[in-house]
Design a protein around this motif. Structure first.
Motif, short mmCIF file in Angstrom:
data_model
loop_
_atom_site.label_atom_id
_atom_site.label_comp_id
_atom_site.label_asym_id
_atom_site.label_seq_id
_atom_site.Cartn_x
_atom_site.Cartn_y
_atom_site.Cartn_z
N VAL A 12 0.85 -1.18 0.00
CA VAL A 12 0.00 0.00 0.00
C VAL A 12 0.89 1.24 0.00
O VAL A 12 1.99 1.21 0.54
N GLN A 13 0.41 2.30 -0.61
CA GLN A 13 1.15 3.55 -0.63
C GLN A 13 0.97 4.31 0.67
O GLN A 13 -0.05 4.18 1.36
N ALA A 14 1.96 5.12 1.02
CA ALA A 14 1.85 5.98 2.18
C ALA A 14 0.59 6.83 2.10
O ALA A 14 0.25 7.37 1.04
N GLY A 15 -0.11 6.93 3.23
CA GLY A 15 -1.37 7.65 3.28
C GLY A 15 -2.58 6.78 3.00
O GLY A 15 -3.71 7.22 3.24
N GLY A 16 -2.36 5.58 2.54
CA GLY A 16 -3.44 4.68 2.23
C GLY A 16 -3.93 3.91 3.44
O GLY A 16 -3.48 4.11 4.57
N SER A 17 -4.87 3.00 3.19
CA SER A 17 -5.50 2.22 4.24
C SER A 17 -5.45 0.74 3.91
O SER A 17 -5.36 0.34 2.75
N LEU A 18 -5.54 -0.06 4.95
CA LEU A 18 -5.53 -1.50 4.81
C LEU A 18 -6.33 -2.09 5.96
O LEU A 18 -6.26 -1.58 7.09
N ARG A 19 -7.07 -3.15 5.68
CA ARG A 19 -7.81 -3.85 6.72
C ARG A 19 -7.28 -5.27 6.84
O ARG A 19 -7.32 -6.04 5.88
N LEU A 20 -6.81 -5.62 8.02
CA LEU A 20 -6.37 -6.97 8.32
C LEU A 20 -7.48 -7.73 9.01
O LEU A 20 -8.29 -7.15 9.74
N SER A 21 -7.51 -9.03 8.80
CA SER A 21 -8.50 -9.88 9.43
C SER A 21 -7.82 -11.07 10.09
O SER A 21 -6.86 -11.61 9.55
N CYS A 22 -8.33 -11.47 11.24
CA CYS A 22 -7.84 -12.63 11.97
C CYS A 22 -9.01 -13.58 12.17
O CYS A 22 -9.97 -13.24 12.88
N ALA A 23 -8.95 -14.73 11.54
CA ALA A 23 -9.96 -15.76 11.71
C ALA A 23 -9.60 -16.63 12.90
O ALA A 23 -8.49 -17.16 12.97
N VAL A 24 -10.53 -16.78 13.84
CA VAL A 24 -10.29 -17.48 15.10
C VAL A 24 -11.16 -18.71 15.18
O VAL A 24 -12.35 -18.66 14.89
N SER A 25 -10.57 -19.82 15.58
CA SER A 25 -11.32 -21.04 15.81
C SER A 25 -10.77 -21.75 17.04
O SER A 25 -9.65 -21.48 17.48
N GLY A 26 -11.56 -22.66 17.60
CA GLY A 26 -11.15 -23.38 18.78
C GLY A 26 -11.93 -22.95 20.01
O GLY A 26 -13.00 -22.34 19.92
N ARG A 27 -11.36 -23.23 21.18
CA ARG A 27 -12.04 -22.94 22.43
C ARG A 27 -12.22 -21.44 22.64
O ARG A 27 -11.25 -20.68 22.63
N THR A 28 -13.45 -21.02 22.85
CA THR A 28 -13.73 -19.59 23.00
C THR A 28 -13.16 -19.02 24.29
O THR A 28 -12.77 -17.85 24.33
N PHE A 29 -13.09 -19.82 25.35
CA PHE A 29 -12.51 -19.32 26.59
C PHE A 29 -11.05 -18.94 26.41
O PHE A 29 -10.59 -17.91 26.92
N SER A 30 -10.31 -19.75 25.67
CA SER A 30 -8.89 -19.51 25.49
C SER A 30 -8.60 -18.39 24.50
O SER A 30 -7.45 -17.94 24.39
N SER A 31 -9.61 -17.94 23.77
CA SER A 31 -9.47 -16.83 22.84
C SER A 31 -10.43 -15.71 23.19
O SER A 31 -10.94 -15.02 22.30
N ALA A 32 -10.69 -15.51 24.48
CA ALA A 32 -11.58 -14.46 24.92
C ALA A 32 -11.07 -13.07 24.52
O ALA A 32 -11.85 -12.16 24.30
N VAL A 33 -9.76 -12.94 24.46
CA VAL A 33 -9.11 -11.70 24.05
C VAL A 33 -8.26 -11.98 22.81
O VAL A 33 -7.53 -12.97 22.77
N VAL A 34 -8.37 -11.13 21.82
CA VAL A 34 -7.53 -11.21 20.63
C VAL A 34 -6.81 -9.89 20.46
O VAL A 34 -7.44 -8.82 20.52
N VAL A 79 -11.54 -11.06 14.01
CA VAL A 79 -11.14 -9.81 14.61
C VAL A 79 -10.38 -9.03 13.55
O VAL A 79 -9.46 -9.57 12.93
N ASN A 80 -10.77 -7.78 13.35
CA ASN A 80 -10.21 -6.98 12.27
C ASN A 80 -9.40 -5.81 12.82
O ASN A 80 -9.62 -5.34 13.93
N LEU A 81 -8.46 -5.37 12.02
CA LEU A 81 -7.68 -4.18 12.33
C LEU A 81 -7.71 -3.27 11.12
O LEU A 81 -7.12 -3.58 10.08
N GLN A 82 -8.42 -2.16 11.25
CA GLN A 82 -8.47 -1.15 10.21
C GLN A 82 -7.33 -0.18 10.42
O GLN A 82 -7.23 0.45 11.47
N MET A 83 -6.47 -0.03 9.42
CA MET A 83 -5.29 0.81 9.52
C MET A 83 -5.41 1.92 8.49
O MET A 83 -5.51 1.66 7.28
N ASN A 84 -5.40 3.16 8.96
CA ASN A 84 -5.51 4.33 8.11
C ASN A 84 -4.26 5.18 8.20
O ASN A 84 -3.47 5.06 9.14
#
Length: 122
Positions: A12-34, A79-84
């Motif tokens: 991506v060029q400087a000044g642009g945006s990107l959205r990252l995504s994290c797909a989570v599977s497995g025990r929900t207790f162990s992934s309560a925080v991402v 869980v997503n990370l929007q980067m601007n």
């Protein structure tokens, strides 16, 4: 058991945006925080943001407040990370990680994805 897979990295060029995504599977207790971290060559792993998946409560590093936004889509188990306003020094490998404490220290996270590369050009 928790599995995490990052996607959305790229060029991506400087000044642009990107959205990252994290797909989570497995025990929900162990992934309560991402959380999202990044690591540039020769640098320490750096905390960026984290979210509690049940409540949506967030925590951000001061360095990215106002530019990065973390969110969750529980229907998609992501869980997503929007980067601007990206800068060349945002170039790094970005990782998502799962744990049970909403914190900034990597030791609190027990599971890690493989990473996705983000490169910001000038």
């Amino acid at each position: 058991q928790v599995q995490l897979v990052e996607s959305g990295g790229g060029l991506v060029q400087a000044g642009g945006s990107l959205r990252l995504s994290c797909a989570v599977s497995g025990r929900t207790f162990s992934s309560a925080v991402v959380g999202w971290f990044r690591q540039a060559p020769g640098a320490e792993r750096e905390f960026l943001a984290a979210i509690r998946r049940s409540s949506g409560v967030t925590s951000y590093a001061d360095s990215v407040k106002g530019r990065f936004t973390i969110s969750r889509d529980n229907a998609q188990n992501t869980v997503n990370l929007q980067m601007n306003s990206l800068k060349p020094d945002d170039t790094a490998t970005y990782y998502c990680a799962a744990g049970t404490t909403l914190g900034m220290t990597p030791d609190w996270y027990n599971y890690w994805g493989q990473g996705t590369q983000v490169t910001v050009s000038s």
